[in-house]
Design a protein around this motif. Sequence first.
Motif, short mmCIF file in Angstrom:
data_model
loop_
_atom_site.label_atom_id
_atom_site.label_comp_id
_atom_site.label_asym_id
_atom_site.label_seq_id
_atom_site.Cartn_x
_atom_site.Cartn_y
_atom_site.Cartn_z
N PRO A 1 13.71 9.05 8.92
CA PRO A 1 12.59 8.25 8.33
C PRO A 1 13.33 7.68 7.75
O PRO A 1 14.73 6.83 7.41
CB PRO A 1 12.13 9.53 7.21
CG PRO A 1 13.96 9.58 6.51
CD PRO A 1 13.93 10.51 8.26
N THR A 2 12.90 6.44 6.76
CA THR A 2 12.83 5.34 6.11
C THR A 2 14.08 5.14 4.63
O THR A 2 15.23 5.09 4.53
CB THR A 2 11.97 3.79 5.71
OG1 THR A 2 11.52 3.53 7.12
CG2 THR A 2 12.76 2.26 5.55
N LEU A 3 13.33 6.51 4.16
CA LEU A 3 14.01 6.75 3.16
C LEU A 3 13.71 8.52 2.86
O LEU A 3 12.96 8.85 3.44
CB LEU A 3 13.84 6.35 2.21
CG LEU A 3 14.60 4.95 1.43
CD1 LEU A 3 13.90 5.01 0.10
CD2 LEU A 3 15.81 5.33 1.01
N GLU A 4 14.69 9.72 2.61
CA GLU A 4 14.69 10.59 2.20
C GLU A 4 14.70 10.72 0.16
O GLU A 4 15.58 10.21 -0.20
CB GLU A 4 15.46 11.84 2.71
CG GLU A 4 15.89 11.91 4.30
CD GLU A 4 16.22 13.30 4.32
OE1 GLU A 4 16.74 13.67 3.79
OE2 GLU A 4 16.87 13.04 5.85
N PRO B 1 2.19 -1.08 4.57
CA PRO B 1 2.68 0.28 3.26
C PRO B 1 3.55 1.11 3.56
O PRO B 1 4.12 0.97 4.70
CB PRO B 1 0.81 1.10 4.21
CG PRO B 1 0.90 0.66 5.52
CD PRO B 1 0.92 -0.46 5.80
N VAL B 2 3.81 1.83 2.61
CA VAL B 2 4.78 2.54 2.95
C VAL B 2 4.27 4.64 3.07
O VAL B 2 3.14 4.75 2.29
CB VAL B 2 5.69 2.89 1.63
CG1 VAL B 2 5.04 2.84 0.61
CG2 VAL B 2 7.29 4.57 2.10
N GLY C 1 0.77 -0.97 -0.15
CA GLY C 1 -0.17 -0.34 -0.23
C GLY C 1 1.06 1.20 0.07
O GLY C 1 1.95 1.41 0.02
N LEU C 2 0.10 2.51 -0.29
CA LEU C 2 1.13 3.49 -0.70
C LEU C 2 -0.08 4.35 0.36
O LEU C 2 -1.11 4.91 -0.71
CB LEU C 2 1.11 3.81 -1.39
CG LEU C 2 1.72 4.87 -1.98
CD1 LEU C 2 2.95 5.41 -2.02
CD2 LEU C 2 2.07 5.90 -3.55
N LEU C 3 1.00 5.55 1.58
CA LEU C 3 -0.22 6.35 2.09
C LEU C 3 0.57 7.59 1.66
O LEU C 3 2.02 7.32 2.19
CB LEU C 3 -0.48 6.14 3.27
CG LEU C 3 -0.36 4.84 3.58
CD1 LEU C 3 -1.08 4.15 6.19
CD2 LEU C 3 -2.31 4.63 3.13
N LEU C 4 -0.13 8.58 1.82
CA LEU C 4 0.67 10.07 1.42
C LEU C 4 -0.40 11.09 2.42
O LEU C 4 -1.74 11.31 2.84
CB LEU C 4 0.41 10.19 0.12
CG LEU C 4 0.57 9.23 -0.99
CD1 LEU C 4 0.11 8.99 -2.35
CD2 LEU C 4 2.37 9.58 -1.82
N GLU D 1 8.72 4.44 -7.83
CA GLU D 1 9.58 3.56 -7.90
C GLU D 1 9.72 2.79 -6.98
O GLU D 1 10.63 1.26 -7.63
CB GLU D 1 11.42 4.06 -8.64
CG GLU D 1 10.70 5.37 -9.82
CD GLU D 1 12.62 5.67 -10.04
OE1 GLU D 1 13.16 5.68 -9.31
OE2 GLU D 1 12.32 6.30 -11.22
N ILE D 2 9.95 3.65 -5.83
CA ILE D 2 10.72 2.07 -4.84
C ILE D 2 8.49 0.92 -5.23
O ILE D 2 9.09 -0.52 -4.08
CB ILE D 2 10.85 2.51 -3.57
CG1 ILE D 2 9.11 3.56 -2.88
CG2 ILE D 2 11.85 3.59 -3.32
CD1 ILE D 2 9.48 3.51 -1.27
N LEU D 3 7.94 1.06 -5.20
CA LEU D 3 6.76 0.19 -5.12
C LEU D 3 6.80 -1.03 -6.56
O LEU D 3 6.14 -1.49 -6.80
CB LEU D 3 5.76 0.58 -5.64
CG LEU D 3 5.01 2.11 -4.45
CD1 LEU D 3 3.77 3.07 -4.49
CD2 LEU D 3 5.08 1.36 -3.18
#
Length: 227
Positions: A206-209, A169-170, A8-11, A218-220
Amino acid sequence: MNETRYDGLLLDHDGVIVTLCSRQVLQSAAIDAFADAGVSDPNPTDVDAITINVSETELRTAAERYNIDPDALWRYREDRIETRLRAETKAGRKAPYEDATCLERVTVPTGVASNNQTRIVEFVLTEYGLRDCVQTVQARAPTRESLRKKKPDPRYLEAAARELDCSNPVYVGDSESDIIAGKRAGFDTVFLRRDHNATRQLSVEPTLELESLTAVVEILGELEPAD
């Protein structure tokens, strides 16, 4: 990064999908809210207190100074903010970032978790044809009680994940409170750097910036990495 594929993708909304509104516009809405409550010349400090990143304590203190019901002042503020942000959206001053078009190509369940009002988020996404890109919007009701539910409280993120039926999700945000909320929910997090937060220092990691929504997608595995 988590080695398991994200399901999942949360924004966050403002500052991630769409541009921020100017502080001057928000201050003007706060001044109008005081006027609606019968206060024609509020102290600038009290205006600032109900402009952005408002706490329940700040709202109550500002309202009590003028013998106003804090619930009424907050409702005036929320209605004025909605009116201003609708106008900013219609005028194109509050608009999606160019890279938001990549959300049309995401196939994992996608949702928004925002401290903004639900009715504003829904309006902005619909106005720009992005509402179909997300399957849920979890955000605030225009009530004083909603101040206790804002991020870094993770409840909007957790509600979005439940609604989307995703367990890994991320979450993508542009503020420290976003990253804290994501961590509290147990999700991997991406701190998205835009112009407004390009040099901001965080006290949490954070996990990533990343610097674009395209890079997030792209990471998905939804897009080929850019050259």
